[in-house]
Write a protein that holds these residues in place. Structure first.
Motif, mmCIF file in Angstrom:
data_model
loop_
_atom_site.group_PDB
_atom_site.id
_atom_site.type_symbol
_atom_site.label_atom_id
_atom_site.label_comp_id
_atom_site.label_asym_id
_atom_site.label_seq_id
_atom_site.Cartn_x
_atom_site.Cartn_y
_atom_site.Cartn_z
ATOM 1 N N ALA A 211 1.598 -1.392 0.072
ATOM 2 C CA ALA A 211 -0.221 -0.202 -0.284
ATOM 3 C C ALA A 211 0.807 1.770 -0.290
ATOM 4 O O ALA A 211 1.566 1.568 0.703
ATOM 5 N N VAL A 212 0.752 2.093 -0.826
ATOM 6 C CA VAL A 212 1.220 3.614 -0.806
ATOM 7 C C VAL A 212 0.439 4.684 -0.089
ATOM 8 O O VAL A 212 -0.917 4.769 -1.032
ATOM 9 N N ILE A 213 1.016 4.944 0.649
ATOM 10 C CA ILE A 213 0.550 5.694 1.451
ATOM 11 C C ILE A 213 0.281 7.407 1.157
ATOM 12 O O ILE A 213 1.634 7.518 1.586
ATOM 13 N N GLY A 214 -0.060 8.421 0.810
ATOM 14 C CA GLY A 214 -0.299 9.043 0.059
ATOM 15 C C GLY A 214 0.154 10.086 -1.274
ATOM 16 O O GLY A 214 0.688 10.645 -1.608
ATOM 17 N N VAL A 215 -0.640 8.538 -2.005
ATOM 18 C CA VAL A 215 -0.470 8.564 -3.406
ATOM 19 C C VAL A 215 -1.382 10.180 -3.709
ATOM 20 O O VAL A 215 -2.960 10.325 -3.790
ATOM 21 N N GLY A 216 -1.212 11.361 -4.071
ATOM 22 C CA GLY A 216 -1.843 12.209 -4.708
ATOM 23 C C GLY A 216 -3.196 11.769 -5.691
ATOM 24 O O GLY A 216 -3.066 11.051 -6.815
ATOM 25 N N ARG A 217 -4.285 12.978 -5.459
ATOM 26 C CA ARG A 217 -4.548 12.967 -6.221
ATOM 27 C C ARG A 217 -4.782 13.455 -8.099
ATOM 28 O O ARG A 217 -5.338 12.613 -9.593
ATOM 29 N N ARG A 218 -3.303 13.878 -8.278
ATOM 30 C CA ARG A 218 -2.692 14.081 -9.586
ATOM 31 C C ARG A 218 -1.642 14.167 -9.479
ATOM 32 O O ARG A 218 -0.737 13.237 -8.778
ATOM 33 N N GLY A 220 2.267 12.838 -10.470
ATOM 34 C CA GLY A 220 3.149 13.997 -9.592
ATOM 35 C C GLY A 220 3.486 14.133 -8.061
ATOM 36 O O GLY A 220 2.318 13.147 -7.851
ATOM 37 N N GLY A 221 4.836 14.048 -7.874
ATOM 38 C CA GLY A 221 4.759 13.813 -6.016
ATOM 39 C C GLY A 221 5.282 12.731 -5.749
ATOM 40 O O GLY A 221 5.533 11.984 -6.561
ATOM 41 N N VAL A 222 5.790 12.754 -4.741
ATOM 42 C CA VAL A 222 6.528 11.310 -3.873
ATOM 43 C C VAL A 222 5.516 10.554 -3.801
ATOM 44 O O VAL A 222 6.542 8.990 -4.761
ATOM 45 N N GLY A 223 4.104 10.367 -3.459
ATOM 46 C CA GLY A 223 3.417 8.857 -3.556
ATOM 47 C C GLY A 223 3.283 8.504 -5.115
ATOM 48 O O GLY A 223 3.268 7.105 -5.272
#
Length: 990
Positions: A211-218, A220-223
């Motif tokens: 589970a990747v926790i912190g996957v943004g809705r847009r 890019g980003g770390v998650g």
């Protein structure tokens, strides 16, 4: 050793442990506030387990039982619990009984393990810890009454490796076993430690679901980047994207098509690994969610922890405590991620833009930037197929999972042939060297250490720093079998060679090539790297691939050659020149590669190639199955070959590492009593001055600051370590039971003093007479020196000692400085002595300042210095050099890790540049090196058996043709901090 006060809670008994299945638990003393936890635990235990524990039906605990099992004096009655979350999963206790018929102090011990926790190794871990507690409290034997049907518990006792006796009476099996560690018990402990820690890493590197926790809705980003890398790698398990901001009705993250959940608790299936990419402030809630969901491990990419200052350090400690409370291990925080290229897994939970391909090299790094550089370098380097990655871990602040854990995993990982590590600090240096020794006996461990010259701890690493010079650290790592390199480039260069080629039998290198100039440069590079190159063989620019093949094959067949270095430059075909008419063009690198591979096929000697701009050659040479490494410069190839030669030499020595001799005249109990008395006298001395002791305390112990005298060498107090409690007499170098590469194993002969309450004792300098008395317990005789405050006292001292004598000052600024006139030698009579005393005081100051002493003359010989220090960053170190300018000005010192074997001692005195002076340089009479080696070994044993010793220095030690004379000794002691090298296995707490 002072008897501890009853009811004084022993904080240092608290420990986090890794269990057999890779999960974690906390072991701690049971306290009265645990009454409800104990009752709840007992209610979860089956009636059968209760019967086996109490020998009768015992459905509930009475109020009296609860009081008895939760109230302890931590001396005669001790209870420990294994805790996960806020619940007990197992308990153990001992009750001291009357001494045995042979006088041995003994106690009855009993366990109770929750049924669903049996088989996880909980009882074995508790036995290690309760035995360590008992030894500290003076108990030397455990007695356990066990019903014959309780086979599990009998196996726990039998498998522990202690010396035991079994009897049967009235339907009960009575087991008696000594608590003194044995070679077998310590091998068992280390074996269990290795399997448990390896399993805990395996759960992180081979999850069935992530589970990747912190996957943004847009995008890019770390998650989201980590999620994309997992998908691109083709992860074979189940993937979930988690973000508390997802709409309540969203079930799938698009366009990835990955199931999306607002919380990890909403995932319907078990989750093995959670990658956490949320702000630090939100991490505690995420960790709780993961714990409740049964997640096995965390990779925390979030920053804002120890690298951010005091508040971040506290947040980091809380993170580890919280995760371990749920039985989870943590990679990070501030991590870069993990990678496993095994086809059944294909895990890429990293931020790497260019992950390396699949291969057989394990990589560990404490830096995300270095992780990017390593993975990208391996990915882009021509011929990188030789160094594809098996597994990769970038641990960031490594608050929990560290390089030690990965060494445990890689030791028996069949998918990894070479280990590459970038380290900035060693949280547990003794354990690291022990594990590196064992792993290096099986496969190369190549290490580049950052922050070597800063003498400070890198940001985010809550571990002791070190003042030991970088050269010394490298030498100590090499002693443990580590291939220590200076740069990341050299890390990859050396790993490339070790991964692809056999080890060389020696330093002789044949150089073959088609350029005389490049061959000469390669020759010089080999000489500079400490190799023994043979004269280069120039094949001329007209050489064809077949010429290369024949020359390389001939060199490999030559008994005077141990390795072959090929140098090649581009060639040009010229139809107008007969010699060059048939030479392949520059595009035909494949022909040259095929020729070199044919020559090296089946060879038992390494081959490396240095080429200048021959396009396509590195890739053609690197093709499996038997690739040949290539380098763009001779210097890089030569350094890699030199490292391979040194490693091969270490492997051969590791097969017979020597042993720690048994000396029958040692008195460890007497030394322990002396040390305890000296430390006991130091505390009142400090209080005499309102917490700061006068220079000479009434108890005879001088308390000093960090810059006083010889004892201000690195290591004011030992950090967490891992080597003291081993049975003495053998040294081996292999697997967890102590095969090749294991440090000399020995058993401590006394229980150490209780650790300092605050975890770190204040060091004290011991007066020389007291130091001589303590060292004398280990057969180290210091030549007596009697005070000479005036001529009459000097004459009386000389009459007592016998002429000739020496008169010398002991003032700190004049010690060991004959060049300043503070030493007068060979005084044959009273008249000379009185005259020397008058000259000394007239020239250098009054006697009260100089503190002169009279000492009998030692036989003439070579003046040396012997020193042992405990440095928090590297562990206990034994050092040797020539006294005076060679060691102090030129730094001509050699070092070995403690405990030293007889082989270590022999190599130590031969490792300094001034060693010829000991062996008859320029016709001088050789000195008694055997006596010197014995002195080194005795000091090593003394320091290793007494954790209160911070440093010990013998200077000068005069080594004569027959015997050695120790003229002066300095000893520094401190109450020992809690150290995991003296008891049961445990995880470090930073």
């Amino acid at each position: 050793m002072a008897t501890p006060s009853a009811l004084e809670y022993p904080t240092h008994w608290e420990a986090d442990v890794v269990l057999r299945d890779g999960g974690t638990a906390q072991v701690r003393p049971i306290v009265p506030d645990d009454a409800d936890r104990l009752v709840a635990f007992f209610d979860r235990v089956s009636d059968e387990s209760k019967y086996l524990r109490f020998f009768a039906p015992h459905p509930q605990l009475s109020a009296k039982d609860v009081h008895r099992f939760t109230h302890h004096d931590y001396v005669d009655r001790v209870g420990l619990a294994a805790v996960v979350g806020d619940a007990f999963i197992a308990t153990v206790r001992y009750d001291r009984t009357e001494p045995a018929a042979d006088g041995a102090t003994q106690a009855e011990v009993a366990f109770l393990v929750q049924d669903d926790q049996q088989g996880r190794g909980v009882a074995s871990a508790l036995l290690e810890h309760i035995a360590a507690c008992a030894r500290e409290r003076g108990v030397r034997r455990f007695v356990a009454d066990v019903l014959p049907a309780n086979s599990r518990m009998m196996k726990v006792f039998t498998d522990a490796g202690y010396t035991q006796k079994r009897s049967f009476e009235d339907g009960v099996v009575r087991l008696e076993f000594e608590l003194e560690p044995t070679e077998r018990s310590l091998a068992v402990m280390h074996g269990r430690e290795q399997r448990a820690e390896a399993r805990s890493v395996q759960r992180l590197l081979a999850p069935r679901s992530v589970a990747v926790i912190g996957v943004g809705r847009r995008p890019g980003g770390v998650g989201r980047t980590v999620l994309a890398n997992l998908l691109a790698a083709g992860f074979t398990g189940r993937l979930y994207a988690v973000n508390h901001a997802y709409p309540a009705d969203q079930e799938t993250l698009l366009p990835e098509g990955v199931p999306g959940r607002r919380s990890v608790r909403d995932i319907e299936e078990p989750v093995d690994l959670a990658v956490v990419a949320v702000p630090a402030a939100r991490v505690p809630a995420v960790v709780d969610d993961c714990g409740e969901q049964g997640v096995q491990g965390l990779v925390v990419l979030s920053s804002g922890y120890a690298e951010a200052g005091a508040e971040g350090r506290a947040r980091q400690r809380d993170l580890v405590r919280q995760a371990r409370g749920h039985g989870m291990r943590v990679i990070g925080p501030n991590a870069f991620g993990v990678l496993n290229t095994a086809p059944p897994v294909r895990l890429n939970a990293t931020l790497a833009p260019e992950p390396a391909g699949s291969g057989r090299v394990g990589v560990f790094t404490q830096s995300g930037a270095i992780g990017i550089a390593l993975l990208s370098g391996l990915h882009r380097r021509p011929g990188a197929a030789l160094t594809g990655v098996s597994t990769f871990v970038s641990a960031g602040n490594r608050a929990d999972v560290s390089g030690n854990d990965l060494l445990q995993y890689w030791h028996d990982d069949g998918a990894t042939d070479v280990v590459l590590m970038y380290l900035e600090s060693l949280g547990n240096p003794r354990k690291f060297t022990r594990l590196a020794r064992r792993t290096s006996a099986e496969k190369p461990v190549v290490v580049v250490k950052g922050a070597r010259h800063s003498a400070s701890t890198p940001p985010g690493h809550a571990v002791p720093g070190t003042s030991v010079p970088a050269e010394t650290v490298g030498a100590l790592l090499r002693q443990a079998g580590v291939v220590a390199v200076d740069t990341v480039t050299e890390l990859v260069d050396t790993g490339l060679l070790l991964a692809a080629q056999p080890l060389p039998a020696g330093p002789r290198v044949a150089i073959v090539g088609n350029s005389d100039s490049l061959g000469l440069l390669a020759y010089d590079a080999c000489r500079a790297a400490g190799l023994r190159p043979l004269p280069p063989r120039d094949l001329t620019a007209a050489a064809a691939p077949e010429d290369f093949r024949a020359a390389v094959a001939g060199a490999l067949a030559d008994d005077d050659c141990d390795a072959v270095l090929v140098t090649a430059i581009p060639w040009v075909a010229d139809p107008d020149v007969p010699a060059l008419a048939a030479v392949p063009g520059p595009q035909d690198a494949g022909a040259l590669a095929a020729a070199l591979r044919a020559a090296a096929d089946g060879a038992t000697k390494p081959v490396a190639v240095v080429h200048l701009e021959i396009e396509g050659l590195p890739g053609a040479l690197a093709a499996p199955p038997d690739g040949i490494p290539t380098y763009p410069a001779g210097e890089r190839a030569a350094r890699a070959l030199a490292q391979a030669v040194r490693y091969a030499q270490w492997r051969r020595r590791a097969a017979d590492p020597g042993r720690v001799p048994e000396y029958e005249d040692l008195d460890p109990a007497g030394a322990a009593a002396d040390i305890a008395a000296l430390l006991g006298e130091a505390a009142p001395a400090a209080r005499d001055e309102g917490g700061v002791a006068p220079d000479w305390a009434p108890g005879g112990v001088r308390r000093t600051g960090a810059a006083a005298g010889a004892a201000d060498r690195p290591g004011a107090a030992a950090g967490p370590g891992d080597s003291a409690a081993r049975p003495r007499g053998t040294a081996a170098a292999g697997g967890p039971a102590g095969g090749a590469g294991e440090a000399a194993a020995r058993t401590p002969r006394h229980a150490p003093a209780p650790p300092a309450a605050d975890g770190e004792g204040v060091p004290v300098d011991v007066p020389e007479q007291a130091a001589a008395r303590v060292l004398g317990r280990y057969g180290i005789s210091v030549l007596p020196a009697l005070p000479a405050p005036d001529p009459e006292a000097a004459a009386a001292a000389a009459a007592r000692l016998g002429y000739p004598v020496a008169l010398k000052t002991t003032a700190v600024h004049l010690r060991h400085r004959p060049d300043l006139g503070g030493v007068r030698l060979d005084l044959a009579g009273e008249e000379q002595l009185r005259l020397a005393h008058a000259e000394l005081t007239a020239t250098l100051g009054d006697a009260a300042e100089l503190q002169p002493v009279v000492q009998a003359m030692a036989p003439r010989g070579v003046d040396t210095v012997v020193r042992a220090t405990v440095d928090p960053g590297v562990g206990a170190v034994l050092s040797f050099g020539l006294a005076g300018a060679p060691s102090e000005l030129l730094g001509d010192l050699a070092h070995r890790l403690v405990p030293a074997t007889d082989r270590d001692a022999a190599e130590l005195i031969r490792a300094i540049r001034g060693a010829p002076l000991l062996f008859g340089w320029r016709g001088a009479q050789p000195v008694d090196t055997a006596a010197l080696e014995e002195l080194l070994l005795r000091l090593s044993i003394f320091v290793d058996e007494h954790p209160e010793v911070v440093s010990a220095e013998l200077s000068p030690v005069v080594v004569a043709p027959h015997g050695v004379s120790v003229l002066s000794a300095a000893l520094r002691l401190a109450p020992p901090p809690p150290r995991i090298d003296l008891g049961a296995r445990r995880m470090p707490r930073y």
